[in-house]
Motif scaffolding. Structure first.
Motif, PDB file in Angstrom:
ATOM      1  N   GLU A  16       0.790  -1.189   0.001  1.00 28.43           N
ATOM      2  CA  GLU A  16      -0.192   0.002   0.185  1.00 28.43           C
ATOM      3  C   GLU A  16       0.689   1.734   0.322  1.00 28.43           C
ATOM      4  OE1 GLU A  16      -4.105   1.214   2.131  1.00 28.43           O
ATOM      5  OE2 GLU A  16      -2.432   1.373   3.909  1.00 28.43           O
ATOM      6  N   TYR A  40      -5.115   2.588  -1.676  1.00 27.62           N
ATOM      7  CA  TYR A  40      -6.151   2.083  -1.298  1.00 27.62           C
ATOM      8  C   TYR A  40      -7.475   2.260  -1.647  1.00 27.62           C
ATOM      9  CZ  TYR A  40     -10.817  -0.014   0.838  1.00 27.62           C
ATOM     10  OH  TYR A  40     -11.197  -1.276   1.087  1.00 27.62           O
ATOM     11  N   LYS A  43      -6.941   1.088  -5.915  1.00 27.65           N
ATOM     12  CA  LYS A  43      -6.593   0.009  -5.956  1.00 27.65           C
ATOM     13  C   LYS A  43      -8.724  -0.877  -6.108  1.00 27.65           C
ATOM     14  CE  LYS A  43      -2.962  -1.601  -3.593  1.00 27.65           C
ATOM     15  NZ  LYS A  43      -1.958  -1.855  -2.408  1.00 27.65           N
TER      16      LYS A  43
END
Length: 125
Positions: A16, A40, A43
């Motif tokens: 991340e 995040y 993604k």
């Protein structure tokens, strides 16, 4: 859209990516001096191409102080906040918390555009 301030820190943990920027605002009556944005947000999520770090940072800089919030129920280690804000003609929802129990550093976990609320508060109602 304002440009991002100088990056304070970049890191990658467990795949991340994390960007930390200076931020000068007030949240829940406390001064905030840092904002971390993670990848995040993007993604595996189609339709978020227009969500940028600049947009997230700008919304937090300009709109976060407007109302105090209480954390939502959550079984994890954090006390997350959820905020719906109208910004530049669109509604956005952000999910964030204090970074490592700091009271001056916010961590944005998720951020996306939402439909307008059914009834919007105005000065008239």
């Amino acid at each position: 859209m304002p440009e991002l301030p100088k990056l304070l820190k970049f890191g990658e943990v467990n795949g991340e990516k994390r960007w930390t920027y200076p931020l000068k605002t007030i949240f829940n009556y406390r001064p905030i001096d840092k904002l971390t944005i993670t990848d995040y947000i993007w993604k595996g999520k189609k339709g978020r191409e227009k969500i940028t770090k600049e947009l997230i940072w700008s919304l937090f800089q300009e709109k976060l102080y407007e109302e105090p919030l209480k954390p939502v129920e959550y079984d994890g280690n954090h006390k997350p906040y959820i905020s719906d804000k109208f910004y530049r003609g669109k509604w956005y929802r952000s999910y964030f918390w204090y970074d490592n129990n700091s009271t001056s550093h916010l961590w944005v976990r998720n951020f996306h555009q939402i439909d307008p609320p059914k009834k919007v508060k105005t000065d008239k109602n």
